[in-house]
Design a protein around this motif. Structure first.
Motif, mmCIF file in Angstrom:
data_model
loop_
_atom_site.group_PDB
_atom_site.id
_atom_site.type_symbol
_atom_site.label_atom_id
_atom_site.label_comp_id
_atom_site.label_asym_id
_atom_site.label_seq_id
_atom_site.Cartn_x
_atom_site.Cartn_y
_atom_site.Cartn_z
ATOM 1 N N SER A 125 -29.004 24.637 -14.213
ATOM 2 C CA SER A 125 -28.358 25.615 -15.100
ATOM 3 C C SER A 125 -27.835 24.990 -16.385
ATOM 4 N N GLU A 126 -27.700 23.660 -16.411
ATOM 5 C CA GLU A 126 -27.253 22.964 -17.606
ATOM 6 C C GLU A 126 -28.097 21.715 -17.802
ATOM 7 N N GLU A 127 -28.023 21.161 -19.002
ATOM 8 C CA GLU A 127 -28.644 19.875 -19.251
ATOM 9 C C GLU A 127 -27.880 18.791 -18.482
ATOM 10 N N PRO A 128 -28.562 17.753 -18.034
ATOM 11 C CA PRO A 128 -27.859 16.701 -17.290
ATOM 12 C C PRO A 128 -26.894 15.944 -18.192
ATOM 13 N N SER A 129 -25.776 15.554 -17.605
ATOM 14 C CA SER A 129 -24.813 14.718 -18.309
ATOM 15 C C SER A 129 -24.450 13.545 -17.412
ATOM 16 N N THR A 130 -23.608 12.662 -17.896
ATOM 17 C CA THR A 130 -23.206 11.513 -17.088
ATOM 18 C C THR A 130 -22.206 11.903 -16.002
ATOM 19 N N THR A 131 -21.713 13.144 -16.054
ATOM 20 C CA THR A 131 -20.645 13.518 -15.112
ATOM 21 C C THR A 131 -20.941 14.754 -14.280
ATOM 22 N N ASN A 132 -21.983 15.546 -14.620
ATOM 23 C CA ASN A 132 -22.169 16.778 -13.852
ATOM 24 C C ASN A 132 -22.974 16.557 -12.581
ATOM 25 N N PHE A 133 -22.828 17.490 -11.643
ATOM 26 C CA PHE A 133 -23.475 17.415 -10.337
ATOM 27 C C PHE A 133 -24.225 18.719 -10.068
ATOM 28 N N PHE A 134 -25.401 18.599 -9.429
ATOM 29 C CA PHE A 134 -26.210 19.760 -9.081
ATOM 30 C C PHE A 134 -26.491 19.849 -7.578
ATOM 31 N N GLY A 135 -26.030 18.869 -6.807
ATOM 32 C CA GLY A 135 -26.087 18.988 -5.353
ATOM 33 C C GLY A 135 -27.348 18.503 -4.675
ATOM 34 N N GLY A 136 -28.150 17.696 -5.349
ATOM 35 C CA GLY A 136 -29.322 17.142 -4.675
ATOM 36 C C GLY A 136 -28.936 16.364 -3.431
ATOM 37 N N ASP A 137 -29.761 16.427 -2.384
ATOM 38 C CA ASP A 137 -29.393 15.793 -1.110
ATOM 39 C C ASP A 137 -30.631 15.459 -0.286
ATOM 40 N N PHE A 138 -30.384 14.855 0.885
ATOM 41 C CA PHE A 138 -31.481 14.442 1.766
ATOM 42 C C PHE A 138 -32.264 15.634 2.306
ATOM 43 N N GLN A 139 -31.558 16.716 2.632
ATOM 44 C CA GLN A 139 -32.261 17.883 3.155
ATOM 45 C C GLN A 139 -33.238 18.421 2.129
ATOM 46 N N GLY A 140 -32.841 18.358 0.856
ATOM 47 C CA GLY A 140 -33.753 18.785 -0.194
ATOM 48 C C GLY A 140 -35.016 17.947 -0.228
ATOM 49 N N VAL A 141 -34.883 16.636 0.008
ATOM 50 C CA VAL A 141 -36.062 15.770 0.053
ATOM 51 C C VAL A 141 -36.926 16.121 1.257
ATOM 52 N N ILE A 142 -36.282 16.291 2.414
ATOM 53 C CA ILE A 142 -37.030 16.644 3.624
ATOM 54 C C ILE A 142 -37.822 17.927 3.401
ATOM 55 N N ASP A 143 -37.193 18.904 2.738
ATOM 56 C CA ASP A 143 -37.850 20.201 2.512
ATOM 57 C C ASP A 143 -39.114 20.076 1.658
#
Length: 582
Positions: A163-181
């Motif tokens: 929803s936003e451009e990446p910054s040095t401080t923001n988070f989008f919630g990527g995780d291991f389950q996302g990789v597994i999926d």
């Protein structure tokens, strides 16, 4: 013959064992100064008493490429008793010299002591990278930005995906389950290795500021989920490599916090390179750091307690989770003694573990078989990008650069070098190529057709863009309508060709053609394959080497039969790969 340009030393990239019986010998001469190089060789103990001379033989050396200053020559030799004395006979149209350890001679010295010495080929000294690496296609994942598969573990103030451009401080919630999926997506792409940037507990979104090396960052999941991820990867034939940040810790690493609290009384004060007390944690810090970043204090890996702790970390993730490799961050700033111990520790547990160092410059001191298996081959990266994307060098300069890098390492190292066009530390390859996918395809073709183990930075296969960090760390684009499907199909085909044809994965027989280079086209052959790459915005007709005239081939992109004539025409931004059939 220019003697000053001739160089050899019986070590490193100039003399090395490739297996328990075979030695490679390399020599450097001035470009176009020597027409023939011959190895003079024999056993140091073979002596002809009647003639009162050392018994020796000769073997022709192969021209192994050139850069803008030098030619390189290479020969493979199998000494019967694994020991060798040797020298070189160098010939051109006007002169002939014999080059030995003691200098240059017109006649071959009769005494073996004049010659270079490879005392004995001890098997334990043979460089031995894991066999599986050279056949691996890697995919680098920045876990925070690949996929959010479990929103229940999102860190505070997590943003909607992309929803936003990446910054040095923001988070989008990527995780291991996302990789597994999305492992099936990677498997279908042809990926056989995943390189994860750091996954350990840390403060930032990039996780290079470790808080706890023995715990997974909770935003990615727990150890149970990680073990499931490893198992799912292995079931699909995908290896897993983790990122070890042993040069420095994070600011909130408990030992560093203890030093901040207790100062000189801290039991951990020698874990770091503190200049003076009290510790000043603002910039400029009064302790050594990564670059000039006070939140990343440099670890003292010469300290026994630090070494014991980090080696425990290295062992733990292998023993408990069966990882397949370690990528070592800022590896060139850690002492060599530590890395030698590191290699012994991890290889004792898993002999086929891959050890990759992050080094951006000439890395021979780390690649002698006692520390790393390979480094991130940024020198090769720069050459490709300078030619195709920046267009600041010409075809000859690209060829020279490739040969210079190749001849600066043993061929056994070249076979497993980690080749890449971009990473979390660089702008994305499509961005540096002015968002022209045609240029990216050319660069990918060259990357995947050279010896080494290629890596795709997540999203490059679907033509994602992104400038320098943090711009290159965008959320992965999963909506198919927003993916470049043509680029994805291209990458699947390229990976498939690399797996099918051994010549893609080896530099054996590599030869560039200078006549095409004069027209700013890259033409090279390897074994039974011919590659043509045209970066120009126009079609161009180029001459083929005479021995191709009348030969038949298959176009590997179209599977169409081809009959070669004296020339071939290549489209603008075009690429072709032919396999000879006659």
């Amino acid at each position: 013959m220019l003697k000053e340009a001739i160089y050899h030393r019986p070590k490193n990239e100039f003399a090395y064992a490739i297996d328990e019986r075979t030695i490679h010998i390399r020599i450097r001469t001035k470009k176009k100064d020597v027409q023939q190089a011959i190895l003079i060789h024999g056993d140091p103990y073979d002596y002809n008493a009647k003639e009162e001379c050392w018994i020796k033989k000769e073997k022709e050396m192969t021209h192994n490429g050139n850069d803008d200053l030098y030619d390189y020559w290479l020969v493979s030799i199998e000494p019967e008793h694994r020991r060798l004395r040797y020298g070189f006979k160098l010939v051109n149209s006007q002169d002939a010299l014999v080059y030995t350890e003691k200098g240059f001679y017109r006649e071959e010295p009769l005494d073996a002591s004049y010659y270079f010495c490879f005392p004995f080929l001890n098997q334990i000294d043979v460089f031995s990278a894991p066999n599986w690496v050279k056949n691996t296609v890697w995919y680098q994942i920045f876990p925070e930005r690949f996929a959010n598969g479990d929103t229940s573990i999102n860190p505070p103030e997590t943003l909607d995906w992309g929803s936003e451009e990446p910054s040095t401080t923001n988070f989008f919630g990527g995780d291991f389950q996302g990789v597994i999926d999305h492992l099936d997506y990677l498997h279908e792409l042809g990926i056989t290795g995943i390189y994860f940037t750091p996954i350990f507990k840390a403060y930032s979104n990039h996780k290079y500021d470790t808080i706890d090396y023995l715990e997974i960052d909770p935003q990615f999941g727990d150890k149970h989920t990680f073990k499931r991820l490893i198992n799912e990867c292995h079931q699909r034939g995908i290896r897993v490599m983790l990122d070890a940040v042993f040069n420095h810790s994070g600011f909130y690493f408990p030992p560093f916090q203890d030093v901040l609290e207790k100062g000189e009384a801290s039991r951990y004060k020698d874990w770091f390179h503190i200049h003076e007390f009290p510790v000043q944690a603002d910039e400029p810090a009064n302790y050594d750091t990564f670059a000039y970043v006070p939140t990343m204090p440099k670890l003292n890996t010469e300290n026994k307690d630090v070494k014991d702790y980090l080696l425990k970390v290295a062992r733990y993730w292998i023993e408990e989770f069966d990882i397949d490799g370690w990528r070592l961050d800022v590896a060139n700033e850690v002492d060599h003694a530590f890395w030698r111990d590191f290699r012994k520790e991890v290889r004792a547990i898993k002999p086929e573990l891959f050890i990759l160092g992050e080094i951006w410059h000439d890395s021979m001191p780390w690649l002698q078989g006692d520390q790393f298996d390979a480094v991130m081959n940024y020198r090769f990266t720069s050459s490709i990008i300078d030619y195709f994307a920046h267009q600041t060098i010409d075809a000859n300069q690209l060829m020279h650069s490739i040969h210079a890098v190749r001849n600066s390492y043993p061929e056994t190292v070249n076979d497993v070098q980690f080749n890449l066009l971009g990473s979390h530390d660089t702008p994305r390859i499509l961005t540096v190529s002015d968002e022209r996918t045609s240029l990216v395809k050319l660069q990918m073709t060259l990357l995947f057709s050279m010896a080494g183990t290629p890596c795709i930075y997540y999203g490059d296969e679907i033509a994602m863009t992104g400038d320098q960090d943090p711009g290159c760390r965008k959320c992965m684009q999963w909506e198919e309508q927003n993916q470049d499907q043509d680029m994805l199909t291209f990458m699947k085909t390229l990976i498939s060709l690399r797996k099918e044809h051994k010549a893609f994965r080896s530099n054996e027989g590599l030869r560039f053609y200078t006549d095409a280079a004069k027209l700013d086209v890259i033409v090279y052959e390897k074994q039974d394959l011919l590659f043509i790459l045209n970066r120009q915005e126009r079609a161009i007709t180029i001459p083929l080497p005479p021995h191709y005239n009348g030969q038949s081939a298959i176009d590997l992109w179209t599977n169409d039969p081809v009959s070669f004539e004296e020339t071939v025409t290549i489209d603008k931004w075009g690429y072709a790969i032919y396999q000879l059939t006659t």
